[in-house]
Design an enzyme around this catalytic site. Structure first.
Site, PDB file in Angstrom:
ATOM      1  CD  GLU A 126      -2.936  -1.181   2.302  1.00  0.00           C
ATOM      2  OE1 GLU A 126      -2.848  -0.348   3.207  1.00  0.00           O
ATOM      3  OE2 GLU A 126      -3.753  -2.113   2.324  1.00  0.00           O
ATOM      4  CG  HIS A 249      -8.883   5.787   1.550  1.00  0.00           C
ATOM      5  ND1 HIS A 249      -8.762   5.552   0.200  1.00  0.00           N
ATOM      6  CD2 HIS A 249      -8.309   4.728   2.167  1.00  0.00           C
ATOM      7  CE1 HIS A 249      -8.155   4.386   0.011  1.00  0.00           C
ATOM      8  NE2 HIS A 249      -7.863   3.868   1.191  1.00  0.00           N
ATOM      9  NE  ARG A 295      -4.474   5.551   2.960  1.00  0.00           N
ATOM     10  CZ  ARG A 295      -4.974   4.664   3.782  1.00  0.00           C
ATOM     11  NH1 ARG A 295      -5.606   5.071   4.869  1.00  0.00           N
ATOM     12  NH2 ARG A 295      -4.866   3.397   3.534  1.00  0.00           N
ATOM     13  CG  HIS A 356      -9.972   6.251   5.578  1.00  0.00           C
ATOM     14  ND1 HIS A 356     -10.890   5.260   5.311  1.00  0.00           N
ATOM     15  CD2 HIS A 356      -8.781   5.609   5.825  1.00  0.00           C
ATOM     16  CE1 HIS A 356     -10.298   4.071   5.398  1.00  0.00           C
ATOM     17  NE2 HIS A 356      -9.033   4.255   5.722  1.00  0.00           N
ATOM     18  NE  ARG A 391      -4.677   5.166   9.451  1.00  0.00           N
ATOM     19  CZ  ARG A 391      -5.156   4.203   8.662  1.00  0.00           C
ATOM     20  NH1 ARG A 391      -4.657   2.978   8.711  1.00  0.00           N
ATOM     21  NH2 ARG A 391      -6.130   4.457   7.826  1.00  0.00           N
TER      22      ARG A 391
HETATM   23  P1  FAD Z   1     -13.867   0.512  15.638  1.00  0.00           P
HETATM   24  O1  FAD Z   1     -13.533  -0.704  14.930  1.00  0.00           O
HETATM   25  O2  FAD Z   1     -14.430   1.638  14.850  1.00  0.00           O
HETATM   26  O3  FAD Z   1     -14.915   0.143  16.781  1.00  0.00           O
HETATM   27  C1  FAD Z   1     -15.552   1.155  17.521  1.00  0.00           C
HETATM   28  C2  FAD Z   1     -16.648   0.503  18.350  1.00  0.00           C
HETATM   29  O4  FAD Z   1     -17.132   1.434  19.302  1.00  0.00           O
HETATM   30  C3  FAD Z   1     -17.859   0.059  17.554  1.00  0.00           C
HETATM   31  O5  FAD Z   1     -18.265  -1.192  18.056  1.00  0.00           O
HETATM   32  C4  FAD Z   1     -18.912   1.120  17.881  1.00  0.00           C
HETATM   33  O6  FAD Z   1     -20.235   0.662  17.783  1.00  0.00           O
HETATM   34  C5  FAD Z   1     -18.550   1.422  19.313  1.00  0.00           C
HETATM   35  N1  FAD Z   1     -18.990   2.723  19.804  1.00  0.00           N
HETATM   36  C6  FAD Z   1     -18.734   3.950  19.305  1.00  0.00           C
HETATM   37  N2  FAD Z   1     -19.304   4.886  20.092  1.00  0.00           N
HETATM   38  C7  FAD Z   1     -19.929   4.230  21.098  1.00  0.00           C
HETATM   39  C8  FAD Z   1     -20.701   4.642  22.200  1.00  0.00           C
HETATM   40  N3  FAD Z   1     -20.966   5.919  22.464  1.00  0.00           N
HETATM   41  N4  FAD Z   1     -21.212   3.689  23.023  1.00  0.00           N
HETATM   42  C9  FAD Z   1     -20.982   2.366  22.783  1.00  0.00           C
HETATM   43  N5  FAD Z   1     -20.258   1.924  21.739  1.00  0.00           N
HETATM   44  C10 FAD Z   1     -19.735   2.852  20.917  1.00  0.00           C
HETATM   45  N6  FAD Z   1      -7.004   0.261   8.965  1.00  0.00           N
HETATM   46  C11 FAD Z   1      -6.004  -0.597   8.711  1.00  0.00           C
HETATM   47  O7  FAD Z   1      -5.030  -0.666   9.472  1.00  0.00           O
HETATM   48  N7  FAD Z   1      -6.064  -1.403   7.614  1.00  0.00           N
HETATM   49  C12 FAD Z   1      -7.110  -1.380   6.747  1.00  0.00           C
HETATM   50  O8  FAD Z   1      -7.137  -2.142   5.788  1.00  0.00           O
HETATM   51  C13 FAD Z   1      -8.163  -0.479   6.989  1.00  0.00           C
HETATM   52  N8  FAD Z   1      -9.212  -0.383   6.126  1.00  0.00           N
HETATM   53  C14 FAD Z   1     -10.258   0.431   6.450  1.00  0.00           C
HETATM   54  C15 FAD Z   1     -11.368   0.460   5.619  1.00  0.00           C
HETATM   55  C16 FAD Z   1     -12.470   1.222   5.957  1.00  0.00           C
HETATM   56  C17 FAD Z   1     -13.667   1.257   5.056  1.00  0.00           C
HETATM   57  C18 FAD Z   1     -12.457   1.980   7.153  1.00  0.00           C
HETATM   58  C19 FAD Z   1     -13.650   2.805   7.537  1.00  0.00           C
HETATM   59  C20 FAD Z   1     -11.335   1.990   7.964  1.00  0.00           C
HETATM   60  C21 FAD Z   1     -10.239   1.209   7.625  1.00  0.00           C
HETATM   61  N9  FAD Z   1      -9.103   1.181   8.432  1.00  0.00           N
HETATM   62  C22 FAD Z   1      -8.079   0.318   8.152  1.00  0.00           C
HETATM   63  C23 FAD Z   1      -9.085   1.863   9.711  1.00  0.00           C
HETATM   64  C24 FAD Z   1      -9.396   0.840  10.814  1.00  0.00           C
HETATM   65  O9  FAD Z   1     -10.386  -0.035  10.340  1.00  0.00           O
HETATM   66  C25 FAD Z   1      -9.865   1.478  12.090  1.00  0.00           C
HETATM   67  O10 FAD Z   1      -9.017   2.525  12.455  1.00  0.00           O
HETATM   68  C26 FAD Z   1      -9.880   0.459  13.204  1.00  0.00           C
HETATM   69  O11 FAD Z   1     -10.660  -0.644  12.813  1.00  0.00           O
HETATM   70  C27 FAD Z   1     -10.427   1.071  14.466  1.00  0.00           C
HETATM   71  O12 FAD Z   1     -10.622   0.051  15.403  1.00  0.00           O
HETATM   72  P2  FAD Z   1     -11.224   0.424  16.805  1.00  0.00           P
HETATM   73  O13 FAD Z   1     -11.387  -0.846  17.549  1.00  0.00           O
HETATM   74  O14 FAD Z   1     -10.424   1.507  17.412  1.00  0.00           O
HETATM   75  O15 FAD Z   1     -12.658   1.093  16.476  1.00  0.00           O
HETATM   76  C1  SIN Z   2      -7.389   0.477   2.432  1.00  0.00           C
HETATM   77  O1  SIN Z   2      -7.630  -0.720   2.278  1.00  0.00           O
HETATM   78  O2  SIN Z   2      -7.102   1.257   1.524  1.00  0.00           O
HETATM   79  C2  SIN Z   2      -7.472   1.027   3.809  1.00  0.00           C
HETATM   80  C3  SIN Z   2      -6.193   0.842   4.474  1.00  0.00           C
HETATM   81  C4  SIN Z   2      -6.085   1.727   5.671  1.00  0.00           C
HETATM   82  O3  SIN Z   2      -6.930   2.599   5.912  1.00  0.00           O
HETATM   83  O4  SIN Z   2      -5.091   1.577   6.386  1.00  0.00           O
END
Ligand code: FAD
Ligand code: SIN
Length: 541
Positions: A126, A249, A295, A356, A391
Site C-alpha cells: 500500500e 482516503h 495518502r 477516513h 498515518r
Molecule cells: P472501531 O472498529 O471503529 O470500533 C468502535 C466501536 O465502538 C464500535 O463497536 C462502535 O459501535 C462502538 N462505539 C462507538 N461509540 C460508542 C458509544 N458511544 N457507546 C458504545 N459503543 C460505541 N485500517 C487498517 O489498518 N487497515 C485497513 O485495511 C483499513 N481499512 C479500512 C477500511 C475502511 C472502510 C475503514 C472505515 C477503515 C479502515 N481502516 C483500516 C481503519 C481501521 O479499520 C480502524 O481505524 C480500526 O478498525 C479502528 O478500530 P477500533 O477498535 O479503534 O474502532
Molecule cells: C485500504 O484498504 O485502503 C485502507 C487501508 C487503511 O486505511 O489503512
C-alpha cells in the site's frame, strides 16, 4: 468494590469496554482472564470500522523486510510528528500479536507453502510502504478479524456484551465532586431500545469507540463513527491532541447509491493507476511513488486535479489485470462495483477522496493510559504518537492490536483504589417534541457540510474561522436542546460530532503551518518548530 448507587439501574463489573472493534474485543479477551467484563456497543456486536477494513494489517513478517524499514516508512508518512519510541515499540510488538491472532483463529490469505513447510502469508502493498508487508484476508480483512475475535469472545464466560447500548458520559470522581483524586469510576449508558439509562460501574474503563468520520459529509466510515469517545474523554477533562490531522482516503467509490464504499489502496498496490477523465496519468507530477505515494499527497493531488478540471471524480484504472485475478484478490470490491454496473476488469472505477481516519485523539501512552486514572483508550480513539501528522496505510489495525495487549497488561498490574461513593442516577430532560428528529437531522447535516466545505483537504484561516463561528452557534443550540429533551442515540451523536468538529477546527487554527494531513494555504510550508509540537486541547470548566 465500594461503590453504591441510589437505585437499581446499576451494573457492576471489573472492566467496562466501550466498543466492539479490534481494540475493544482484543482488550476484553485478555482482561477476562482476571475479572468480569462488560462490552458496551452501539449497534450489533460486529458493527465497527474494523468490520469494513479492506487492505489489512501492516507488520514485518518476511525475510526481505525489517523493523527498521517499517519504522522508517511510518516516520516518513508521519511528516516529522511521530513519537519515534512509540513507533519502534508498536512495530516490534507486531509479529507476536499477529501470531496470537492467528492462534485465536484469524485466517489471513496465504500463498503456496514455502519449501520448508512454513506458513507463508500473501503480503500486500500500500501507499508509503517500501516493502510488501500487509497481511490481509483477501479484501475483507476486517470482517475476518471481527469473526475470529467474536468467536473467541463467545467461548469466554466472563464477558457480557450489551448490544444497542450507547455510552453517554464517563463518571469521574471530579464530576461527582467528592474531593478525592480524580479517577474514572464508570459510565452512564443508554439502552437504545428501551430508552432507559443505566449506571455501569467499574474500577477500569476502556474507551475503544473508534473514530469520527461522520463529522464529514463524505466518509468511508459506517454510521457508528461519530467521535463519541473523544467527546466523552474531553468532557471528562482528559487531554485530546492533533485532531487537525484527519486522513482523507484518496479512493472512495463515486456513485450516487454507493454510500461510503472504499476502494482499497491495495488496488493501487497491485498496479491500479489514477487518471483524469481524459485518461491522463497525473500522479507522476506530484510524487516519485506516483499512485502509491503517501495518502495525504495522493488525496491532495486528486483534490487539485478535480478543482483544476472541474471534475466530479477521477478514475482508478486496474483494467490491465485479468478478471480471474481481480475476482480472486478483490472479491468484495469486484462484486460491489459490479452491483453498481461497473466491471472493474473492463472499466476504470470512478473515485473521490473521503474522510477516513482520525490520526489524533485522546492522549495516551503506548500502554493506553490516559491522564485520568482508571480510564484507558486504545485504537482509533487514542493518540499514542504512532501516526504523527499522517498515518501510514494499515498501521491502525496494528496499533489497536498491539496497544490493546499492552493496556490489558498495564490494567491488570494496577489495582484500582476505588473510593466509597454514592453515584447519582442519570438525570435527563423529559420533554419530547415531534420536531426533534427534523432538528437533529438538520443540525447533523449542517455540521457535516460545514466541515466538508471549510475544514477539508485544503484549508485557510478564513474558512476555519467561518466554520468555527457556525459550529459554535450550533453547539449552543444543541446544548439547550440536550438538557431539555429525553436522550436518544441521535441526540447523543449530534452533541458528540459538534464537540469533535469544534476540536478539529480549534486544533487546525492552532497550527500555523502545513504538515502531513493539515494543509493551510495561509501557511503552505512546514515550520520546523511545530514539527516537535502536538496541538493539545483540554476542557476548562
Ligand atoms: P472501531 O472498529 O471503529 O470500533 C468502535 C466501536 O465502538 C464500535 O463497536 C462502535 O459501535 C462502538 N462505539 C462507538 N461509540 C460508542 C458509544 N458511544 N457507546 C458504545 N459503543 C460505541 N485500517 C487498517 O489498518 N487497515 C485497513 O485495511 C483499513 N481499512 C479500512 C477500511 C475502511 C472502510 C475503514 C472505515 C477503515 C479502515 N481502516 C483500516 C481503519 C481501521 O479499520 C480502524 O481505524 C480500526 O478498525 C479502528 O478500530 P477500533 O477498535 O479503534 O474502532
Ligand atoms: C485500504 O484498504 O485502503 C485502507 C487501508 C487503511 O486505511 O489503512
Amino acid at each position: 468494590m465500594d461503590v453504591s448507587s441510589s437505585d437499581s439501574h446499576v451494573k457492576r463489573f471489573d472492566f467496562i469496554v466501550l466498543g466492539s472493534g479490534i481494540a475493544g474485543l482484543t482488550f476484553a479477551l485478555k482482561v477476562a482472564e482476571t475479572g468480569r467484563v462488560a462490552i458496551v456497543t452501539k449497534k450489533n456486536r460486529a458493527e465497527s470500522n474494523t468490520n469494513y477494513a479492506q487492505g489489512g494489517i501492516a507488520s514485518v513478517t518476511s525475510a526481505e523486510d525489517s523493523f527498521e524499514l517499517h519504522v522508517r516508512d511510518t516516520l516518513e508518512a508521519g511528516a516529522g510528528l511521530c513519537k519515534e519510541e512509540v513507533v519502534r515499540t508498536i512495530v516490534q510488538d507486531g509479529p507476536a500479536r499477529i501470531k496470537e491472532l492467528v492462534e485465536l483463529g484469524m485466517r489471513f490469505t496465504e500463498r503456496e507453502q514455502a519449501a520448508n513447510g512454513d506458513r507463508q502469508f500473501d503480503l500486500g502493498r500500500e501507499g508509503g510502504h517500501s516493502k510488501r508487508r500487509i497481511l490481509h484476508a483477501k479484501d475483507v480483512t476486517g470482517r475476518e478479524i471481527e469473526r475470529a475475535l467474536l468467536d473467541a469472545i463467545n467461548r469466554q464466560p466472563n464477558i457480557a456484551i450489551f448490544e444497542n447500548h450507547t455510552a453517554i458520559d464517563l463518571i469521574t470522581t471530579q464530576k461527582l465532586n467528592v474531593g478525592c483524586p480524580n479517577r474514572c469510576v464508570g459510565v452512564y449508558v443508554l439502552d437504545n431500545k428501551s430508552g432507559k439509562v443505566d449506571t455501569f460501574v467499574a474500577g477500569n474503563v476502556l474507551l475503544a469507540t473508534g473514530g469520527c468520520g461522520k463529522v464529514y459529509l463524505y466518509t468511508t466510515n459506517p454510521d457508528i463513527a461519530s467521535g463519541d469517545g473523544v467527546a466523552m474523554a474531553y468532557r471528562a477533562g482528559a487531554a485530546v491532541a492533533n485532531m487537525e490531522f484527519i486522513q482523507f482516503h484518496p479512493t472512495c467509490l463515486f456513485h450516487p447509491k454507493a454510500k461510503s464504499f472504499l476502494i482499497s489502496e491495495a488496488v493501487r498496490g497491485e498496479g491500479g493507476v489514477l487518471k483524469t477523465l481524459d485518461g491522463r496519468e497525473f500522479m507522476d507530477a506530484y510524487h516519485p511513488l506516483k499512485s502509491l505515494a503517501p495518502r495525504d499527497i495522493v488525496a491532495r493531488a486528486i483534490d487539485s486535479e478535480m478543482k483544476k478540471g472541474g471534475l466530479e471524480h477521477v478514475w482508478l484504472d486496474i483494467t490491465h489485470k485479468p478478471a480471474p485475478y481481480l475476482i480472486e484478490r478483490f472479491p468484495n470490491i469486484y462484486q460491489t462495483c459490479l452491483r453498481f454496473g461497473i466491471d472493474i476488469s473492463k472499466q476504470p472505477i470512478p473515485v473521490v477522496p473521503a474522510a477516513h481516519y482520525q490520526c489524533g485523539g485522546v492522549v495516551t501512552t503506548v500502554d493506553g493510559e490516559t491522564e485520568i486514572a482508571g480510564l484507558f483508550a486504545v485504537g482509533e480513539v487514542a493518540c499514542t504518537g504512532l501516526h504523527g501528522a499522517n498515518r501510514l496505510a494499515s498501521n491502525s489495525l496494528l496499533e489497536a492490536l498491539v496497544c490493546a495487549h499492552r493496556a490489558a497488561i498495564r490494567v491488570c498490574e494496577t489495582k484500582p483504589e476505588m473510593p466509597d461513593l454514592q453515584i447519582p442516577d442519570w438525570q435527563s430532560g423529559h420533554a419530547q417534541d415531534p420536531d426533534e428528529l427534523v432538528v437533529i437531522s438538520h443540525n447533523w447535516d449542517e455540521i457535516r457540510r460545514t466541515m466538508w466545505d471549510y475544514v477539508g483537504i485544503v484549508r485557510t484561516n478564513k474558512r476555519l474561522q467561518r466554520a468555527l463561528a457556525r459550529v459554535s452557534n450550533l453547539q449552543e443550540e444543541i446544548h439547550g436542546y440536550y438538557w431539555d429533551f429525553t436522550v436518544t442515540r441521535d441526540l447523543l451523536e449530534l452533541r458528540n460530532i459538534a464537540t469533535v468538529a469544534e476540536l478539529i477546527i480549534r486544533c487546525a487554527l492552532q497550527r500555523p503551518e502545513s504538515r502531513g494531513l493539515h494543509f493551510n494555504l495561509d501557511y503552505p510550508e512546514k515550520d520546523a518548530d511545530w514539527g516537535q509540537r502536538d496541538t493539545v486541547m483540554r476542557r476548562h470548566e
